[in-house]
Design a protein around this motif. Structure first.
Motif, PDB file in Angstrom:
ATOM      1  N   ALA A 181       0.825  -1.208   0.000  1.00 43.17           N
ATOM      2  CA  ALA A 181       0.000   0.000   0.000  1.00 43.17           C
ATOM      3  C   ALA A 181       0.860   1.260   0.000  1.00 43.17           C
ATOM      4  CB  ALA A 181      -0.937  -0.007   1.208  1.00 43.17           C
ATOM      5  N   ILE A 182       1.931   1.270   0.781  1.00 41.92           N
ATOM      6  CA  ILE A 182       2.829   2.427   0.808  1.00 41.92           C
ATOM      7  C   ILE A 182       3.484   2.615  -0.550  1.00 41.92           C
ATOM      8  CG2 ILE A 182       4.969   3.339   1.803  1.00 41.92           C
ATOM      9  CD1 ILE A 182       4.192   1.879   4.419  1.00 41.92           C
ATOM     10  N   GLY A 183       3.931   1.527  -1.157  1.00 42.19           N
ATOM     11  CA  GLY A 183       4.618   1.623  -2.447  1.00 42.19           C
ATOM     12  C   GLY A 183       3.726   2.086  -3.581  1.00 42.19           C
ATOM     13  N   VAL A 184       2.522   1.533  -3.690  1.00 38.91           N
ATOM     14  CA  VAL A 184       1.667   1.885  -4.827  1.00 38.91           C
ATOM     15  C   VAL A 184       0.962   3.221  -4.628  1.00 38.91           C
ATOM     16  CG1 VAL A 184       1.344  -0.534  -5.436  1.00 38.91           C
ATOM     17  CG2 VAL A 184      -0.345   0.596  -3.966  1.00 38.91           C
ATOM     18  N   ALA A 185       0.921   3.711  -3.388  1.00 34.18           N
ATOM     19  CA  ALA A 185       0.316   5.025  -3.150  1.00 34.18           C
ATOM     20  C   ALA A 185       1.220   6.155  -3.603  1.00 34.18           C
ATOM     21  CB  ALA A 185      -0.008   5.183  -1.663  1.00 34.18           C
ATOM     22  N   ALA A 186       2.518   5.922  -3.645  1.00 32.34           N
ATOM     23  CA  ALA A 186       3.467   6.936  -4.105  1.00 32.34           C
ATOM     24  C   ALA A 186       3.357   7.087  -5.619  1.00 32.34           C
ATOM     25  CB  ALA A 186       4.885   6.539  -3.720  1.00 32.34           C
ATOM     26  N   PRO A 187       3.683   8.269  -6.148  1.00 33.54           N
ATOM     27  CA  PRO A 187       3.602   8.461  -7.601  1.00 33.54           C
ATOM     28  C   PRO A 187       4.477   7.460  -8.351  1.00 33.54           C
ATOM     29  CG  PRO A 187       3.886  10.554  -6.470  1.00 33.54           C
ATOM     30  CD  PRO A 187       4.079   9.495  -5.440  1.00 33.54           C
ATOM     31  N   ALA A 188       3.945   6.937  -9.441  1.00 33.70           N
ATOM     32  CA  ALA A 188       4.713   5.999 -10.265  1.00 33.70           C
ATOM     33  C   ALA A 188       5.946   6.687 -10.836  1.00 33.70           C
ATOM     34  CB  ALA A 188       3.841   5.470 -11.396  1.00 33.70           C
ATOM     35  N   LYS A 189       7.009   5.936 -10.984  1.00 33.26           N
ATOM     36  CA  LYS A 189       8.261   6.478 -11.507  1.00 33.26           C
ATOM     37  C   LYS A 189       8.224   6.626 -13.020  1.00 33.26           C
ATOM     38  CE  LYS A 189      10.863   6.749  -7.765  1.00 33.26           C
ATOM     39  NZ  LYS A 189      11.584   7.970  -7.330  1.00 33.26           N
ATOM     40  N   PHE A 190       7.551   5.689 -13.699  1.00 31.51           N
ATOM     41  CA  PHE A 190       7.506   5.684 -15.167  1.00 31.51           C
ATOM     42  C   PHE A 190       6.477   4.660 -15.623  1.00 31.51           C
ATOM     43  CE2 PHE A 190      11.174   3.237 -13.589  1.00 31.51           C
ATOM     44  CZ  PHE A 190      10.820   1.950 -13.974  1.00 31.51           C
ATOM     45  N   ALA A 191       6.149   4.679 -16.897  1.00 30.74           N
ATOM     46  CA  ALA A 191       5.231   3.684 -17.452  1.00 30.74           C
ATOM     47  C   ALA A 191       5.921   2.321 -17.461  1.00 30.74           C
ATOM     48  CB  ALA A 191       4.824   4.077 -18.870  1.00 30.74           C
ATOM     49  N   PRO A 192       5.181   1.253 -17.192  1.00 34.10           N
ATOM     50  CA  PRO A 192       5.796  -0.078 -17.128  1.00 34.10           C
ATOM     51  C   PRO A 192       6.600  -0.411 -18.381  1.00 34.10           C
ATOM     52  CG  PRO A 192       3.542  -0.175 -16.344  1.00 34.10           C
ATOM     53  CD  PRO A 192       3.740   1.202 -16.894  1.00 34.10           C
ATOM     54  N   GLY A 193       7.807  -0.937 -18.149  1.00 35.85           N
ATOM     55  CA  GLY A 193       8.661  -1.382 -19.247  1.00 35.85           C
ATOM     56  C   GLY A 193       9.446  -0.297 -19.950  1.00 35.85           C
ATOM     57  N   THR A 194       9.413   0.934 -19.424  1.00 32.31           N
ATOM     58  CA  THR A 194      10.087   2.031 -20.127  1.00 32.31           C
ATOM     59  C   THR A 194      11.360   2.511 -19.435  1.00 32.31           C
ATOM     60  OG1 THR A 194       8.790   3.754 -18.992  1.00 32.31           O
ATOM     61  CG2 THR A 194       7.878   2.835 -21.035  1.00 32.31           C
ATOM     62  N   ASN A 195      11.646   2.023 -18.227  1.00 37.00           N
ATOM     63  CA  ASN A 195      12.830   2.480 -17.508  1.00 37.00           C
ATOM     64  C   ASN A 195      13.172   1.424 -16.447  1.00 37.00           C
ATOM     65  OD1 ASN A 195      14.946   4.197 -16.687  1.00 37.00           O
ATOM     66  ND2 ASN A 195      13.670   6.023 -16.881  1.00 37.00           N
ATOM     67  N   TRP A 196      14.243   1.693 -15.674  1.00 33.99           N
ATOM     68  CA  TRP A 196      14.669   0.732 -14.651  1.00 33.99           C
ATOM     69  C   TRP A 196      14.884   1.444 -13.324  1.00 33.99           C
ATOM     70  CZ3 TRP A 196      18.398  -0.504 -11.083  1.00 33.99           C
ATOM     71  CH2 TRP A 196      18.420  -1.835 -10.635  1.00 33.99           C
ATOM     72  N   HIS A 197      14.272   0.882 -12.275  1.00 29.02           N
ATOM     73  CA  HIS A 197      14.382   1.472 -10.944  1.00 29.02           C
ATOM     74  C   HIS A 197      14.253   0.368  -9.912  1.00 29.02           C
ATOM     75  CE1 HIS A 197      12.442   3.316  -7.290  1.00 29.02           C
ATOM     76  NE2 HIS A 197      13.454   4.139  -7.452  1.00 29.02           N
ATOM     77  N   TYR A 198      15.234   0.251  -9.040  1.00 31.27           N
ATOM     78  CA  TYR A 198      15.203  -0.791  -8.009  1.00 31.27           C
ATOM     79  C   TYR A 198      14.109  -0.469  -6.996  1.00 31.27           C
ATOM     80  CZ  TYR A 198      16.877  -4.379  -4.868  1.00 31.27           C
ATOM     81  OH  TYR A 198      16.965  -5.502  -4.088  1.00 31.27           O
ATOM     82  N   SER A 199      13.216  -1.425  -6.768  1.00 33.05           N
ATOM     83  CA  SER A 199      12.086  -1.171  -5.881  1.00 33.05           C
ATOM     84  C   SER A 199      11.684  -2.430  -5.128  1.00 33.05           C
ATOM     85  CB  SER A 199      10.881  -0.656  -6.681  1.00 33.05           C
ATOM     86  OG  SER A 199       9.746  -0.530  -5.853  1.00 33.05           O
ATOM     87  N   GLY A 331      16.362   8.056  -9.039  1.00 32.69           N
ATOM     88  CA  GLY A 331      16.612   6.657  -8.749  1.00 32.69           C
ATOM     89  C   GLY A 331      16.621   5.750  -9.954  1.00 32.69           C
ATOM     90  N   CYS A 332      16.221   6.251 -11.112  1.00 36.52           N
ATOM     91  CA  CYS A 332      16.295   5.430 -12.314  1.00 36.52           C
ATOM     92  C   CYS A 332      17.757   5.244 -12.726  1.00 36.52           C
ATOM     93  CB  CYS A 332      15.509   6.072 -13.458  1.00 36.52           C
ATOM     94  SG  CYS A 332      13.718   6.009 -13.217  1.00 36.52           S
ATOM     95  N   GLN A 333      18.039   4.117 -13.384  1.00 44.29           N
ATOM     96  CA  GLN A 333      19.419   3.771 -13.707  1.00 44.29           C
ATOM     97  C   GLN A 333      19.567   3.345 -15.159  1.00 44.29           C
ATOM     98  OE1 GLN A 333      21.755   4.142 -11.347  1.00 44.29           O
ATOM     99  NE2 GLN A 333      20.204   4.765  -9.883  1.00 44.29           N
ATOM    100  N   HIS A 334      20.780   3.523 -15.656  1.00 42.77           N
ATOM    101  CA  HIS A 334      21.166   3.001 -16.971  1.00 42.77           C
ATOM    102  C   HIS A 334      22.007   1.757 -16.727  1.00 42.77           C
ATOM    103  CE1 HIS A 334      22.234   2.965 -21.200  1.00 42.77           C
ATOM    104  NE2 HIS A 334      23.517   2.865 -20.867  1.00 42.77           N
ATOM    105  N   LEU A 335      21.588   0.625 -17.257  1.00 38.59           N
ATOM    106  CA  LEU A 335      22.264  -0.636 -17.006  1.00 38.59           C
ATOM    107  C   LEU A 335      23.319  -0.917 -18.061  1.00 38.59           C
ATOM    108  CD1 LEU A 335      19.175  -2.777 -15.953  1.00 38.59           C
ATOM    109  CD2 LEU A 335      20.686  -1.379 -14.538  1.00 38.59           C
ATOM    110  N   THR A 336      24.454  -1.463 -17.618  1.00 38.14           N
ATOM    111  CA  THR A 336      25.592  -1.720 -18.503  1.00 38.14           C
ATOM    112  C   THR A 336      26.098  -3.143 -18.295  1.00 38.14           C
ATOM    113  OG1 THR A 336      27.330  -1.094 -16.931  1.00 38.14           O
ATOM    114  CG2 THR A 336      26.243   0.701 -18.144  1.00 38.14           C
ATOM    115  N   LYS A 337      27.125  -3.529 -19.044  1.00 31.77           N
ATOM    116  CA  LYS A 337      27.705  -4.858 -18.868  1.00 31.77           C
ATOM    117  C   LYS A 337      28.365  -5.001 -17.492  1.00 31.77           C
ATOM    118  CE  LYS A 337      32.188  -3.740 -20.963  1.00 31.77           C
ATOM    119  NZ  LYS A 337      33.148  -4.102 -22.032  1.00 31.77           N
TER     120      LYS A 337
END
Length: 417
Positions: A181-199, A331-337
């Protein structure tokens, strides 16, 4: 990628900052019970053993450790296992001591979903709404979005109400529903599948989904799909309580110093061993373990021994390299090798790894598929490891890297949390 490293130091701590295989390895045919100086076991040749122990003494001093447990295996055989330091004053630490495994439960949840896909119970593309239609954005978020951290759900761990509650009463018990409930009540970071954020919210939701899919409590699901098939004899949710079986590795922390407004210079170092970790993941996945079970489980997941080739590749291949834009959300990240993410595992160069940090204790483990090599370390800290605000950095990741430099110098990851 520094932001990932920073967040990994917080993940299973109390978030003080938010509030303010190599040529050296012996043949695996040797006896795993061969005991050396200091009670160490393993088939490492004398030169390798000496190098490991030299590094161990160096990292204990450098990172101001109270204790260090090390286990290195190759193809399931003991190369080197030892423990150094104290649990509580006058009680030496041993490899048999129980520790909390934190985010390793994320790895187990990823493994369970891989097995359910293999059984034909679901696909990774199934939307959450299939089982939980009332959850916000459930019709947009897939199982895979949750597993690989691309759902866009905010992390409940960083929400002020959770932070304040945990610091005010570290023994408080949270329910999975409260966390979600705490997590989904906060504003979404981005549309699903469009970015990466550890949660953490993703894995709290996944825990609930497993209960809905199987019709069983999560601890029973863990027993069926993880603990029994992996042969983990010392891993348990302990009746969904914060209990830790004997023998216990005690941990101590100064993390609440700033919150409690204890002035710099005033000694503050409290026993955090039995702080309640219920806020870290879904109830039923909050577990204790030993360095033996933890190492075995990482080898099984890392080798793909209990899932299909297709699902193994989904879990551990770095399919998100180049994905993620840190400029679009905090908190969004760019993933690399050098640092990417699979399904419940971190992908650090050639290594499949995981890290836990909670209440003044850290654990890191990595598996190198090309050499069937697993290295695990557990750490606790002296008072000097904490700064004037009570903050500290979990050193288990850097220490893991130090041992990789000894036993697999041709595969040292550039970054390891």
């Amino acid at each position: 990628m520094d932001a990932i490293l920073i967040k990994r130091t917080w993940r299973f701590g109390l978030l003080a900052k938010v509030l303010a295989t190599s040529v050296f390895l012996a043949s695996c045919g040797g006896s795993s019970d061969e005991q050396g100086a200091g009670g160490a076991t393993g088939n490492a040749d004398p030169a390798t053993r000496a190098k490991i122990e030299t590094v161990a003494q160096q990292v204990i001093k450098e990172h101001k450790l109270r204790s260090l447990i090390i286990r290195i295996t190759k193809d399931g055989q003991d190369v080197y296992t030892s423990a150094m330091g104290e649990s509580i004053t006058g009680v030496p630490v041993t490899p048999q001591m129980h520790i909390r495994n934190g985010a390793f439960a994320f790895t187990y949840i990823g493994q369970i979903f891989a097995k359910l896909v293999d059984e034909g119970e679901l696909t990774l593309d199934h939307k959450v709404a299939t089982w939980w239609p009332e959850l916000p954005r459930a019709d947009q978020v897939s199982v895979k979005n949750l597993l690989n951290m691309t759902s866009g759900y905010a992390d409940y761990v960083y929400q002020p109400e959770l932070i304040a509650a945990v610091y005010a009463d570290p023994f408080r018990a949270f329910t999975t529903d409260e966390l979600v409930a705490i997590g989904v009540a906060a504003p979404a970071k981005f549309a699903p599948g469009t970015n990466w954020h550890y949660s953490h919210t993703n894995y709290a939701i996944l825990g609930k989904l497993l209960e809905k899919i199987t019709g069983k409590p999560l601890d029973e699901v863990m027993e069926k799909y993880i603990i029994k098939p992996m042969g983990l004899t010392d891993t348990s949710s302990n009746g969904n309580t914060p209990a830790i079986p004997e023998p216990v590795l005690h941990s101590f922390s100064s993390e609440r110093r700033d919150y409690l407004q204890i002035p710099a210079g005033t000694p503050f170092y409290e026993d955090a061993t039995f702080w309640n970790p219920s806020w870290t993941i879904a109830n039923g996945a909050v577990q204790t373990t030993t360095i033996y079970d933890l190492t075995k489980s990482m080898e099984i997941v890392g080798s793909g021994a209990q899932v299909s080739r297709e699902m193994y590749e989904e879990q551990v291949l770095p399919k998100l390299i180049g994905f993620g834009d840190p400029s679009t959300c905090d908190g969004c990240q760019h993933l690399t090798k050098d640092m990417s993410y699979g399904l419940g595992v971190m992908l650090t160069g050639e290594w499949i790894s995981q890290t836990k940090n909670f209440a003044g204790s850290g654990v890191s483990s990595g598996y190198l598929p090309s050499k069937k090599l697993t290295i695990s370390v557990s750490t606790t800290y002296q008072p000097e490891a904490f700064d004037d605000k009570g903050e500290f950095r979990n050193a288990s990741g850097p220490i893991l890297r130090s041992f990789i430099e000894v036993v697999a110098p041709d595969s040292v990851p550039r970054i390891i949390p």
